[in-house]
Design an enzyme around this catalytic site. Sequence first.
Site, PDB file in Angstrom:
ATOM      1  N   ASP A  48      -6.278   1.840  -1.597  1.00 27.57           N
ATOM      2  CA  ASP A  48      -7.647   2.368  -1.655  1.00 27.57           C
ATOM      3  C   ASP A  48      -8.022   3.197  -0.436  1.00 27.57           C
ATOM      4  OD1 ASP A  48      -7.734   0.943  -3.966  1.00 27.57           O
ATOM      5  OD2 ASP A  48      -9.597  -0.118  -3.517  1.00 27.57           O
ATOM      6  N   ASN A  90      -8.885   2.800  -8.898  1.00 23.75           N
ATOM      7  CA  ASN A  90      -9.976   1.853  -9.177  1.00 23.75           C
ATOM      8  C   ASN A  90     -10.640   1.437  -7.868  1.00 23.75           C
ATOM      9  OD1 ASN A  90     -11.738   0.206 -10.489  1.00 23.75           O
ATOM     10  ND2 ASN A  90     -10.248  -1.413 -10.917  1.00 23.75           N
ATOM     11  N   ASP A 309     -16.987 -10.659  -2.768  1.00 24.08           N
ATOM     12  CA  ASP A 309     -15.527 -10.552  -2.852  1.00 24.08           C
ATOM     13  C   ASP A 309     -14.805 -11.876  -2.618  1.00 24.08           C
ATOM     14  OD1 ASP A 309     -16.063  -7.941  -3.352  1.00 24.08           O
ATOM     15  OD2 ASP A 309     -15.123  -7.129  -1.543  1.00 24.08           O
ATOM     16  N   GLU A 337     -13.197  -4.953 -10.082  1.00 24.06           N
ATOM     17  CA  GLU A 337     -11.903  -4.520 -10.598  1.00 24.06           C
ATOM     18  C   GLU A 337     -11.669  -5.071 -12.001  1.00 24.06           C
ATOM     19  OE1 GLU A 337     -12.747  -4.979  -7.604  1.00 24.06           O
ATOM     20  OE2 GLU A 337     -11.309  -4.243  -6.136  1.00 24.06           O
ATOM     21  N   HIS A 380      -6.478  -7.294  -7.331  1.00 24.44           N
ATOM     22  CA  HIS A 380      -5.870  -7.888  -6.146  1.00 24.44           C
ATOM     23  C   HIS A 380      -6.455  -9.260  -5.799  1.00 24.44           C
ATOM     24  CE1 HIS A 380      -9.156  -5.814  -3.482  1.00 24.44           C
ATOM     25  NE2 HIS A 380      -9.547  -5.842  -4.734  1.00 24.44           N
ATOM     26  N   ARG A 381      -7.771  -9.410  -5.987  1.00 23.03           N
ATOM     27  CA  ARG A 381      -8.387 -10.693  -5.571  1.00 23.03           C
ATOM     28  C   ARG A 381      -8.039 -11.827  -6.532  1.00 23.03           C
ATOM     29  NH1 ARG A 381     -10.380  -9.127  -1.090  1.00 23.03           N
ATOM     30  NH2 ARG A 381     -11.449  -7.123  -0.963  1.00 23.03           N
ATOM     31  N   LYS A 406      -3.820  -2.859  -3.422  1.00 21.35           N
ATOM     32  CA  LYS A 406      -5.141  -2.228  -3.340  1.00 21.35           C
ATOM     33  C   LYS A 406      -5.790  -2.443  -1.967  1.00 21.35           C
ATOM     34  CE  LYS A 406      -9.308  -1.762  -6.171  1.00 21.35           C
ATOM     35  NZ  LYS A 406     -10.497  -1.816  -5.351  1.00 21.35           N
TER      36      LYS A 406
HETATM   37  O1  LIG Z   1     -19.227  -1.030   0.511  1.00 19.83           O
HETATM   38  C1  LIG Z   1     -18.185  -1.696   0.518  1.00 19.83           C
HETATM   39  O2  LIG Z   1     -17.258  -1.511   1.328  1.00 19.83           O
HETATM   40  C2  LIG Z   1     -18.046  -2.754  -0.510  1.00 19.83           C
HETATM   41  C3  LIG Z   1     -19.150  -3.265  -1.146  1.00 19.83           C
HETATM   42  C4  LIG Z   1     -19.094  -4.361  -2.126  1.00 19.83           C
HETATM   43  O3  LIG Z   1     -19.384  -3.820  -3.397  1.00 19.83           O
HETATM   44  P1  LIG Z   1     -20.831  -3.913  -4.112  1.00 19.83           P
HETATM   45  O4  LIG Z   1     -21.856  -3.429  -3.171  1.00 19.83           O
HETATM   46  O5  LIG Z   1     -20.638  -3.032  -5.297  1.00 19.83           O
HETATM   47  O6  LIG Z   1     -21.027  -5.360  -4.492  1.00 19.83           O
HETATM   48  C5  LIG Z   1     -17.723  -5.043  -2.169  1.00 19.83           C
HETATM   49  O7  LIG Z   1     -17.590  -5.784  -3.352  1.00 19.83           O
HETATM   50  C6  LIG Z   1     -16.590  -4.043  -2.069  1.00 19.83           C
HETATM   51  O8  LIG Z   1     -15.346  -4.682  -2.062  1.00 19.83           O
HETATM   52  C7  LIG Z   1     -16.679  -3.256  -0.796  1.00 19.83           C
HETATM   53  C1  LIG Z   2     -14.772  -4.798  -5.338  1.00 19.89           C
HETATM   54  C2  LIG Z   2     -13.813  -4.421  -4.513  1.00 19.89           C
HETATM   55  O1  LIG Z   2     -13.509  -3.151  -4.157  1.00 19.89           O
HETATM   56  P1  LIG Z   2     -14.042  -1.749  -4.701  1.00 19.89           P
HETATM   57  O2  LIG Z   2     -15.467  -1.921  -5.134  1.00 19.89           O
HETATM   58  O3  LIG Z   2     -13.877  -0.828  -3.557  1.00 19.89           O
HETATM   59  O4  LIG Z   2     -13.149  -1.365  -5.857  1.00 19.89           O
HETATM   60  C3  LIG Z   2     -12.987  -5.454  -3.833  1.00 19.89           C
HETATM   61  O5  LIG Z   2     -12.193  -5.102  -2.944  1.00 19.89           O
HETATM   62  O6  LIG Z   2     -13.087  -6.651  -4.172  1.00 19.89           O
END
Ligand SMILES: O=C(O)C1=C[C@@H](OP(=O)(O)O)[C@@H](O)[C@H](O)C1
Ligand SMILES: C=C(OP(=O)(O)O)C(=O)O
Length: 419
Positions: A48, A90, A309, A337, A380-381, A406
């Site tokens: 990513d 993604n 997360d 995801e 990944h999670r 990811k």
């Molecule tokens: O801004 C960021 O770096 C993130 C915000 C979060 O998403 P949401 O704000 O959509 O919940 C998180 O789930 C994602 O892994 C990273």
């Molecule tokens: C939701 C996640 O990432 P992103 O929104 O960047 O796909 C994550 O890393 O759990």
Amino acid sequence: MREITPGMGRDMQTVTLPGSKSYSHRLLIAAALADGESRITGLLRSEDTLLTRDALRAFGAVIEDDGEAMVVTGTGGRLKACAEPIYLANSGTSMRLLTGIAALGQGETVLTGTQRMSERPIEDLLVAMREAGVPAECVNPTNCPPVKVTGGLLKGGKVTLDCRISSQFLSSLLLAGPYAEEGIAVTVAGELVSKPYVEITLDIMERFGIEVTHENFKTFRVAANQSYKPGAYHCEPDGSNASYFWAAAAVTGKSVKVMNVTRKSRQGDVGFVNVLEQMGCTVLHEEDGTTVTGGDLSAVTVDMSLMPDVVPTLAVVAAHAKGTTVIENVAHLREKECDRLGCVATELRKMGIDAVARESSLEITGGALSGSEVETYDDHRMAMSFSIAGLTTPGVRILDPGCVKKSFPNYWDVFDTLQ
Ligand SMILES: O=C(O)C1=C[C@@H](OP(=O)(O)O)[C@@H](O)[C@H](O)C1
Ligand SMILES: C=C(OP(=O)(O)O)C(=O)O
């Protein structure tokens, strides 16, 4: 497929993790918007964050990697036109953050991704961008990517933003804000989910010399005529990815110290250790890291809106605890995801655990786990969380273990050091 061998090696383990995904995206973006050269160490190099790097290169930033640091020659906010669509797989963070940044481009930019990305909503961000003067729309009538953004027209001014689905929409507008003609004033309508990620955005903007004001996370103001300052920056390790190692300690009764992840961090997911403490673990906070020691685990009822997360990690720990854990206020997990409420519950049930996904919550009753083939849904999670169940339970087989790339390409190497 990867079968996990139960058990941990030593009673006390120490792990060192790669850089924070959220900080890495933002450090690269801020450096690409700065006028001049920045040197950034500690960055996460995962699928990513490399997609964000490549997109920023397409926008005209020069980014070189000398192995230790990425050296970024920024654009000063004057981005190049991108003839080809920008592919972001993604990566929700890349998609949402760069959609706002595309408003600083020349001409039309199309941002696209995987099939799953085309099911992850973005329209609320586009509504606010249009209010700010930017022609921005979903290519298909789905409210989801691909999106098309016409650059060069970011007027800014007062906009309203719905942040009930994602905080990334707000981070996106804030990051582009200093280069809006009139600056930008964003009023958040409804609940702001995942608030700590906005704090990470504010932290990076402040470190790059941008002033953002807000009243209690409701109206945010970024004045025009500010610019990101190039310089030397460092990225801290990833707090979300620390959760798997703390969870390993929680379910095995052993101790794991995650180096250089501490409660001083702005990463909300470091707060996961407080939930583990409530469940019966012991937590040791030190200057150079945080140690969790497992204990008799009991269920909790906890609002996880701020730590989305680590919900899959908590769910696996809850399966090992006495009683029913209720994870509340997490409807936004359905837009990640995979549908992380439905998929986590399905995989836990396959292991013999009573798990129910409700509209905005998850209920898990701890019990005896049995081994199963774990579907990971290209998430990944899911892979990392369920690997932790394999430390206590024979026969846990993780399908498509490579999906960890990811956010944590060397996850399995670090995981193996536990054994
Ligand atoms: O801004 C960021 O770096 C993130 C915000 C979060 O998403 P949401 O704000 O959509 O919940 C998180 O789930 C994602 O892994 C990273
Ligand atoms: C939701 C996640 O990432 P992103 O929104 O960047 O796909 C994550 O890393 O759990």
